[in-house]
Scaffold this active site. Sequence first.
Site, PDB file in Angstrom:
ATOM      1  N   CYS A 106       0.766  -1.079  -0.095  1.00  9.92           N
ATOM      2  CA  CYS A 106       0.305   0.292   0.227  1.00  9.92           C
ATOM      3  C   CYS A 106       0.459   1.224   0.020  1.00  9.92           C
ATOM      4  CB  CYS A 106      -1.207   0.052   0.958  1.00  9.92           C
ATOM      5  SG  CYS A 106      -2.335   0.839   0.954  1.00  9.92           S
ATOM      6  N   ARG A 140     -11.970   6.595  -0.721  1.00 15.06           N
ATOM      7  CA  ARG A 140     -11.814   5.435  -0.778  1.00 15.06           C
ATOM      8  C   ARG A 140     -12.306   4.062  -0.822  1.00 15.06           C
ATOM      9  NH1 ARG A 140      -7.947   7.013   2.997  1.00 15.06           N
ATOM     10  NH2 ARG A 140      -7.079   5.137   2.957  1.00 15.06           N
ATOM     11  N   HIS A 202      -3.720  -5.471   2.219  1.00 16.02           N
ATOM     12  CA  HIS A 202      -3.319  -5.977   4.176  1.00 16.02           C
ATOM     13  C   HIS A 202      -4.041  -7.375   4.670  1.00 16.02           C
ATOM     14  CE1 HIS A 202      -2.171  -1.714   4.350  1.00 16.02           C
ATOM     15  NE2 HIS A 202      -2.511  -1.191   2.993  1.00 16.02           N
TER      16      HIS A 202
END
Length: 252
Positions: A106, A140, A202
């Site tokens: 990320c 997001r 993640h």
Amino acid sequence: MSTSSATSGDATSKGRIKIVHIYPREMSIYGDLGNTRCLASRLRWHGYEPVIHQHHPGNDFPTDAHLVLGGGGQDSGQARVEDDLAHNADVLRSLAADGAPMLMICGMYQLFGNAFITVEGERLPGIAILDVTTQGNAKRMVGPVVLETAFGDVVGYENHSGSTKLGPGQQPFGRVKSGMGNNGTDGTEGAVTGNVFGSYLHGPVLPANPALADALIKLAVERALGEPFVLGRIDDELADRARTRQIHRLVG
Ligand code: GLN
């Protein structure tokens, strides 16, 4: 200050492998430190001796790194590591060019590209090991992800404002089977150049995807020791069941 920790000098070890986690204080707010812990454990289970080195801003990056890991962080964390990353860019580029495996997640994935332009318009230059450019967005991209990759289906979780575009000829890490990936439009996720992997996943991603973890270990062992990677016996049933469950839930 940089810190290293090694297990006792184990005479029965197949060899010592140095893992460097870059910016664990500023860039690991989504639990990506778990990737480092996963690789250390798997190295021990395979019979190797892991040395964990944490690289913090203000130090020279270790040129003897065998595996480099970086995690996710807020825009502010990325801005805090910018100067140090620029100072150590040549060493990182040299390690990458020499085939050292790296996994950047990320925010560090974005900074291993050409630039990350934040939603406020601040341009954070990257070190261009990956030919990707990222633009922050108000909305997001958050949720579980399933990817089709060279390591089979890989699962994880994404949480980023950045929309990443691949440069011409830049290989993605995977194809999105469920989730948003690099930008939610072109079906790609992450990027791979040589043995440098960038991804938005993640989770942490490595405990959930043992084949990817062992692929990084194989690359590190064979480069560091100059001999074939000899697998130990690891029971990955729990990880395999969890990954299969996420795939069935999201992809069917
Ligand atoms: N701050 C960056 C973004 O929002 C990276 C986020 C992250 O590392 N999870 O896209």
